[in-house]
Design an enzyme around this catalytic site. Structure first.
Site, PDB file in Angstrom:
ATOM      1  N   SER A  86       8.564  11.809  -4.127  1.00  0.00           N
ATOM      2  CA  SER A  86       9.540  12.409  -5.038  1.00  0.00           C
ATOM      3  C   SER A  86       9.928  11.475  -6.176  1.00  0.00           C
ATOM      4  O   SER A  86      10.336  11.939  -7.238  1.00  0.00           O
ATOM      5  CB  SER A  86      10.801  12.811  -4.269  1.00  0.00           C
ATOM      6  N   GLU A 259      18.869  19.955  -8.567  1.00  0.00           N
ATOM      7  CA  GLU A 259      17.881  19.809  -7.506  1.00  0.00           C
ATOM      8  C   GLU A 259      18.311  20.497  -6.207  1.00  0.00           C
ATOM      9  O   GLU A 259      19.427  20.282  -5.712  1.00  0.00           O
ATOM     10  CB  GLU A 259      17.623  18.321  -7.190  1.00  0.00           C
ATOM     11  N   ASP A 264      12.614  19.889   1.015  1.00  0.00           N
ATOM     12  CA  ASP A 264      11.663  18.870   1.448  1.00  0.00           C
ATOM     13  C   ASP A 264      11.884  18.441   2.899  1.00  0.00           C
ATOM     14  O   ASP A 264      10.937  18.153   3.622  1.00  0.00           O
ATOM     15  CB  ASP A 264      11.830  17.665   0.519  1.00  0.00           C
ATOM     16  N   HIS A 268       9.468  17.748   6.217  1.00  0.00           N
ATOM     17  CA  HIS A 268       9.363  16.491   6.982  1.00  0.00           C
ATOM     18  C   HIS A 268       9.686  16.708   8.461  1.00  0.00           C
ATOM     19  O   HIS A 268       9.100  16.046   9.324  1.00  0.00           O
ATOM     20  CB  HIS A 268      10.302  15.428   6.397  1.00  0.00           C
ATOM     21  N   ASP A 306       8.480  19.190  -6.977  1.00  0.00           N
ATOM     22  CA  ASP A 306       7.784  17.941  -7.286  1.00  0.00           C
ATOM     23  C   ASP A 306       6.457  17.850  -6.532  1.00  0.00           C
ATOM     24  O   ASP A 306       5.509  17.228  -6.987  1.00  0.00           O
ATOM     25  CB  ASP A 306       8.670  16.723  -7.013  1.00  0.00           C
TER      26      ASP A 306
HETATM   27 ZN    ZN Z   1       9.657  14.251   0.914  1.00  0.00          ZN
HETATM   28 MG    MG Z   2      14.591  14.862  -4.054  1.00  0.00          MG
END
Ligand code: ZN
Ligand code: MG
Length: 377
Positions: A86, A259, A264, A268, A306
């Site tokens: 990122s 954001e 994300d 993960h 991203d």
């Molecule tokens: Zn990540």
């Molecule tokens: Mg970020």
């Protein structure tokens, strides 16, 4: 007869009016795309097509993202890796340079790069950052900080004092006022610089009447804010707050980065429910921004990610609102990432291009493409 006479005049007037308007379709006479006054860049961290698809099919086949008609793809690789992180991903958007994974607002030779936020601030635009992670985390950090490694959170926090950012909303208060590497109290320093600084302990964001006379810093958490599922609900409100604040902050225009940080983390942790829920929360902010932009008419809205996260798959057996989600990794993947564009110059964002092009296209949209203010390659 007077009626006939005036009809004749009218016909002549309209004939000349027709002659004066440029003829469409002639080579060299193509109309310049309309310039944008404001740019709002919404980044879903770890959001590519699988996350968008999973959110769509978990939400009765409906997303605010469907309102966009100009869509492109960016190639998200970094200078060091096919699979970006990122930090390099956000630096590509912020500076237009490919750098190594982990770099915050720095080139691959560890030289600071002038970010679009800093450039626009220098030109008199109002600027803002909103995140659902700490405000010193890689994505927001890359727009205002210059550090060789993303984990230098306290150094990144100190870099916020070197900018004239008008508005920041996100977590991470402890990196400002309970620092381990020095004795500085950055909250006090922000206040001395003229900022109104507040936080979730003191008052809810929606209890604050937006005063745009002074720059504004609001901490939503000491470290990372909660997940949306655990009760974090500020993103859509913070979005509205930022829009009305920044609009009044400068006559020139504004740049705002928002954001959806935790999409994300669903990748993960291989938690499909988390990825979907965070994408839907982000999509709500997208809806608020589009409402503003449609009324405003001078605002370019971009939504992208991203990188993809988790190698998310919508597996066989999936049905509407009942998905069988699976993952190939607990890291990122190299998949192309969609870019959704709306507003003046949105057409620049159709096609397939490198992630760094987002920076150059944003500047072109603002009519600043000729100015070579970048301090790096
Ligand atoms: Zn990540
Ligand atoms: Mg970020």
């Amino acid at each position: 007869m007077p009626y006939r006479f005036s009809m004749g005049i009218l016909l002549w007037v309209s004939f000349f009016a027709a002659c004066k308007s440029p003829q469409p379709g002639l080579p060299g006479l193509a109309e310049e795309p309309r310039k944008a006054r404001n740019v709002i860049l919404l980044i879903g961290d770890g959001m590519a097509l699988p996350q968008v698809s999973a959110a769509l099919y978990s939400n009765n086949n409906k997303l605010n993202l469907e309102q966009f008609s100009i869509i492109g793809f960016h190639k998200p690789s970094s200078a060091s890796d096919l699979i970006t992180d990122s930090a390099a991903g956000a630096t590509a958007f912020a500076c237009g340079v490919k750098t190594y994974n982990g770099a915050i607002g720095m080139t691959k030779d560890t030289l600071p790069c002038f970010t679009i936020l800093e450039e626009l601030d220098a030109l008199g635009y109002a600027t803002g950052l909103v995140a659902t992670s700490t405000i010193v985390h890689a994505t927001p950090a890359a727009f205002v900080a210059h550090q060789p490694l993303r984990v230098f959170y306290e150094a990144i926090a100190a870099d916020f004092l070197k900018t004239d950012l008008d508005l920041a909303i996100g977590g991470g208060k402890r990196y400002f006022d309970r620092r381990e590497e020095d004795e500085r109290d950055l909250v006090k320093e922000l206040q001395q610089k003229g900022y109104i600084v507040s936080d979730y302990f003191r008052e809810e964001l929606n209890q604050i009447t937006s005063v745009s006379k002074r720059p504004f810093f609001y901490f939503t958490a000491d470290k990372h804010p909660l997940t949306h599922a655990a009760g974090r609900d500020y993103l859509p409100y913070a979005t509205d707050f930022a829009l009305s604040f920044l609009r009044r902050r400068s006559d020139k225009g504004f740049f705002l980065m928002i954001e959806g940080s935790q999409i994300d983390w669903g990748g993960h942790s291989n938690d499909g429910g988390l990825a979907v829920d965070e994408t839907l929360d982000f999509d709500e902010a997208v809806g608020q921004v589009l409402k503003f932009a449609k009324k405003d008419g001078e605002t370019l809205v971009l939504v992208t990610g991203d990188h993809e996260s988790g190698g998310l798959a919508l597996n066989p057996g999936s049905r509407m609102n009942d998905l069988h989600l699976a993952f190939t990794t607990n890291g990122h993947t190299a998949a192309l990432v969609p870019v959704f564009a709306y507003g003046p110059s949105a057409e620049l964002f159709a096609g397939i291009y490198e992630n760094t092009e987002i920076y150059f296209k944003m500047k072109q949209a603002l009519g600043l493409a000729q100015e070579t203010t970048s301090s790096s390659e």
